[in-house]
Design a protein around this motif. Structure first.
Motif, PDB file in Angstrom:
ATOM      1  N   LEU A 191       0.812  -1.218   0.000  1.00  0.00           N
ATOM      2  CA  LEU A 191       0.000   0.000   0.000  1.00  0.00           C
ATOM      3  C   LEU A 191       0.846   1.270   0.000  1.00  0.00           C
ATOM      4  N   MET A 192       2.121   1.152   0.212  1.00  0.00           N
ATOM      5  CA  MET A 192       3.000   2.330   0.288  1.00  0.00           C
ATOM      6  C   MET A 192       2.920   3.113  -1.018  1.00  0.00           C
ATOM      7  N   GLY A 193       2.729   4.443  -0.863  1.00  0.00           N
ATOM      8  CA  GLY A 193       2.675   5.306  -2.032  1.00  0.00           C
ATOM      9  C   GLY A 193       1.279   5.470  -2.615  1.00  0.00           C
ATOM     10  N   LEU A 194       0.295   4.723  -2.095  1.00  0.00           N
ATOM     11  CA  LEU A 194      -1.079   4.842  -2.574  1.00  0.00           C
ATOM     12  C   LEU A 194      -1.848   5.877  -1.760  1.00  0.00           C
ATOM     13  N   THR A 195      -2.888   6.421  -2.360  1.00  0.00           N
ATOM     14  CA  THR A 195      -3.814   7.264  -1.595  1.00  0.00           C
ATOM     15  C   THR A 195      -4.741   6.342  -0.802  1.00  0.00           C
ATOM     16  N   MET A 196      -5.543   6.936   0.083  1.00  0.00           N
ATOM     17  CA  MET A 196      -6.427   6.129   0.903  1.00  0.00           C
ATOM     18  C   MET A 196      -7.487   5.423   0.045  1.00  0.00           C
ATOM     19  N   ASP A 197      -8.042   6.117  -0.949  1.00  0.00           N
ATOM     20  CA  ASP A 197      -9.047   5.497  -1.821  1.00  0.00           C
ATOM     21  C   ASP A 197      -8.438   4.335  -2.608  1.00  0.00           C
ATOM     22  N   GLU A 198      -7.212   4.529  -3.077  1.00  0.00           N
ATOM     23  CA  GLU A 198      -6.549   3.451  -3.811  1.00  0.00           C
ATOM     24  C   GLU A 198      -6.283   2.260  -2.898  1.00  0.00           C
ATOM     25  N   ALA A 199      -5.924   2.544  -1.649  1.00  0.00           N
ATOM     26  CA  ALA A 199      -5.669   1.473  -0.688  1.00  0.00           C
ATOM     27  C   ALA A 199      -6.941   0.689  -0.383  1.00  0.00           C
ATOM     28  N   LYS A 200      -8.075   1.401  -0.222  1.00  0.00           N
ATOM     29  CA  LYS A 200      -9.342   0.723   0.048  1.00  0.00           C
ATOM     30  C   LYS A 200      -9.693  -0.225  -1.086  1.00  0.00           C
ATOM     31  N   PHE A 201      -9.488   0.225  -2.305  1.00  0.00           N
ATOM     32  CA  PHE A 201      -9.787  -0.611  -3.468  1.00  0.00           C
ATOM     33  C   PHE A 201      -8.909  -1.864  -3.469  1.00  0.00           C
ATOM     34  N   SER A 202      -7.613  -1.672  -3.169  1.00  0.00           N
ATOM     35  CA  SER A 202      -6.688  -2.796  -3.141  1.00  0.00           C
ATOM     36  C   SER A 202      -7.048  -3.785  -2.036  1.00  0.00           C
ATOM     37  N   THR A 220      -3.138  18.724   4.779  1.00  0.00           N
ATOM     38  CA  THR A 220      -4.081  19.728   4.288  1.00  0.00           C
ATOM     39  C   THR A 220      -5.059  19.162   3.278  1.00  0.00           C
ATOM     40  N   ASP A 221      -4.710  18.050   2.668  1.00  0.00           N
ATOM     41  CA  ASP A 221      -5.587  17.445   1.666  1.00  0.00           C
ATOM     42  C   ASP A 221      -5.529  15.927   1.845  1.00  0.00           C
ATOM     43  N   SER A 222      -6.506  15.394   2.592  1.00  0.00           N
ATOM     44  CA  SER A 222      -6.467  13.966   2.901  1.00  0.00           C
ATOM     45  C   SER A 222      -6.662  13.103   1.658  1.00  0.00           C
ATOM     46  N   ALA A 223      -7.381  13.633   0.664  1.00  0.00           N
ATOM     47  CA  ALA A 223      -7.605  12.853  -0.550  1.00  0.00           C
ATOM     48  C   ALA A 223      -6.314  12.671  -1.336  1.00  0.00           C
ATOM     49  N   ALA A 224      -5.425  13.659  -1.234  1.00  0.00           N
ATOM     50  CA  ALA A 224      -4.169  13.585  -1.979  1.00  0.00           C
ATOM     51  C   ALA A 224      -3.043  12.990  -1.150  1.00  0.00           C
ATOM     52  N   ALA A 225      -3.273  12.825   0.162  1.00  0.00           N
ATOM     53  CA  ALA A 225      -2.238  12.272   1.038  1.00  0.00           C
ATOM     54  C   ALA A 225      -1.926  10.841   0.625  1.00  0.00           C
ATOM     55  N   ILE A 226      -0.662  10.468   0.791  1.00  0.00           N
ATOM     56  CA  ILE A 226      -0.247   9.110   0.404  1.00  0.00           C
ATOM     57  C   ILE A 226       0.178   8.327   1.634  1.00  0.00           C
ATOM     58  N   ILE A 227       0.130   7.026   1.486  1.00  0.00           N
ATOM     59  CA  ILE A 227       0.488   6.136   2.588  1.00  0.00           C
ATOM     60  C   ILE A 227       2.008   6.021   2.665  1.00  0.00           C
ATOM     61  N   ILE A 228       2.526   6.325   3.867  1.00  0.00           N
ATOM     62  CA  ILE A 228       3.967   6.229   4.057  1.00  0.00           C
ATOM     63  C   ILE A 228       4.339   5.054   4.961  1.00  0.00           C
ATOM     64  N   LYS A 229       3.340   4.498   5.662  1.00  0.00           N
ATOM     65  CA  LYS A 229       3.574   3.321   6.493  1.00  0.00           C
ATOM     66  C   LYS A 229       2.333   2.447   6.480  1.00  0.00           C
ATOM     67  N   GLN A 230       2.514   1.162   6.686  1.00  0.00           N
ATOM     68  CA  GLN A 230       1.378   0.255   6.837  1.00  0.00           C
ATOM     69  C   GLN A 230       1.741  -0.827   7.830  1.00  0.00           C
ATOM     70  N   ILE A 247      -5.661  -3.670   8.052  1.00  0.00           N
ATOM     71  CA  ILE A 247      -4.355  -3.079   7.759  1.00  0.00           C
ATOM     72  C   ILE A 247      -4.371  -1.620   8.198  1.00  0.00           C
ATOM     73  N   ASN A 248      -3.497  -1.282   9.143  1.00  0.00           N
ATOM     74  CA  ASN A 248      -3.390   0.102   9.613  1.00  0.00           C
ATOM     75  C   ASN A 248      -2.467   0.886   8.691  1.00  0.00           C
ATOM     76  N   ILE A 249      -2.803   2.161   8.467  1.00  0.00           N
ATOM     77  CA  ILE A 249      -1.988   2.977   7.556  1.00  0.00           C
ATOM     78  C   ILE A 249      -1.653   4.314   8.194  1.00  0.00           C
ATOM     79  N   THR A 250      -0.558   4.918   7.716  1.00  0.00           N
ATOM     80  CA  THR A 250      -0.170   6.277   8.097  1.00  0.00           C
ATOM     81  C   THR A 250      -0.120   7.119   6.835  1.00  0.00           C
ATOM     82  N   GLN A 255       6.053  13.904   0.430  1.00  0.00           N
ATOM     83  CA  GLN A 255       6.565  12.793  -0.385  1.00  0.00           C
ATOM     84  C   GLN A 255       7.782  12.196   0.316  1.00  0.00           C
ATOM     85  N   GLN A 256       7.792  10.871   0.404  1.00  0.00           N
ATOM     86  CA  GLN A 256       8.924  10.192   1.068  1.00  0.00           C
ATOM     87  C   GLN A 256      10.028   9.924   0.061  1.00  0.00           C
TER      88      GLN A 256
END
Length: 256
Positions: A191-202, A220-230, A247-250, A255-256
């Motif tokens: 899930l690393m590097g995915l947005t939350m919506d993309e992670a839910k789909f996966s 500032t924009d949760s829709a654009a935020a990406i997963i940096i940890k899982q 699966i817990n996410i951060t 950008q990491q």
């Protein structure tokens, strides 16, 4: 014997016979008209049609016709409140005036019922119990469990519901059932590097679910935020988890 036969031929005998016949006829007429008087034979009313009318309209119609009424009530969800849904006797039945007509009215307020105990019942058993409690079966979803088509959770209005809680009659009850695949394992998705919506789909595709969400730094924009940890993370020592694992996410806007 000859004297009796001679008597039968006399005028006196004929007069007695006519008198007896007249007396019997008079008694029959008296009885007939007395019966008409006490039962009002031949007099009466046709019961008016009040089914489908409001209670007030039905009462006025019956009172105008010289009929009495008594009322009972039931609750039918798909009928308007306060209308007559049944009457006895039926419309156009011939009755004596002042007869009582029995009306059944649809109650204006939704009654409540206790939610039944359906925990760990099969879907078929649970549906029968729900419907016998005047409730409706809503949506059914599945989650990993060793039991198949067995009730694991029930909810009403988006909230969990337990046996004994009060709910309105006719409420839709959603169920979560076991899918019978509780012992199966699936690969941990990356899930690393995915947005939350993309992670839910996966996660849905892997029969996993989203757990806790943690935000790192100002987001500032949760829709654009990406997963940096899982957690759990895909590593050499851990590549599979049981179906349904959360699966817990951060998330971070950085950008990491």
């Amino acid at each position: 014997m000859s004297k009796f036969i001679d008597y039968l031929k006399t005028k006196s005998f004929r007069n007695n016979i006519l008198a007896a016949i007249g007396t019997v006829f008079a008694l029959l007429l008296i009885a007939f008209f007395s019966l008409r008087y006490y039962t009002k034979h031949g007099e009466g009313l046709n019961v008016p049609m009040v089914k489908g009318l409001s209670f007030e309209q039905a009462v006025k119609k019956l009172e105008d016709a010289g009929l009495k009424y008594e009322v009972d009530s039931v609750f039918i969800m798909d009928q308007p409140a306060g209308i007559v849904i049944d009457q006895d006797p039926d419309p156009n039945t011939f009755v004596k005036d002042n007869r009582t007509i029995y009306l059944t009215i649809n109650a204006g307020k939704t009654p409540n019922t206790k939610f039944p105990d359906i925990a760990f019942k099969t879907l078929r058993e649970a549906q029968a119990i729900i419907e016998s409690s005047r409730l409706k079966l809503g949506d059914t979803t599945y989650k990993p469990d060793v039991s198949r088509d067995v009730v694991l959770e029930a909810s009403f209005g988006g909230q969990p519901i337990a046996a004994g809680q009060i709910v309105p009659v006719g409420s839709r009850i959603n169920l979560v059932l076991g899918d019978g695949r509780g012992n199966e394992e699936v690969d941990i998705p990356q899930l690393m590097g995915l947005t939350m919506d993309e992670a839910k789909f996966s996660l849905r595709g892997s029969n996993l679910s989203l757990g806790n969400i943690i935000y790192e730094g100002p987001v500032t924009d949760s829709a654009a935020a990406i997963i940096i940890k899982q957690d759990p993370m895909l590593v050499d020592s851990l590549t599979k988890v049981p179906l349904g694992t959360k699966i817990n996410i951060t998330l971070s806007n950085k950008q990491q």
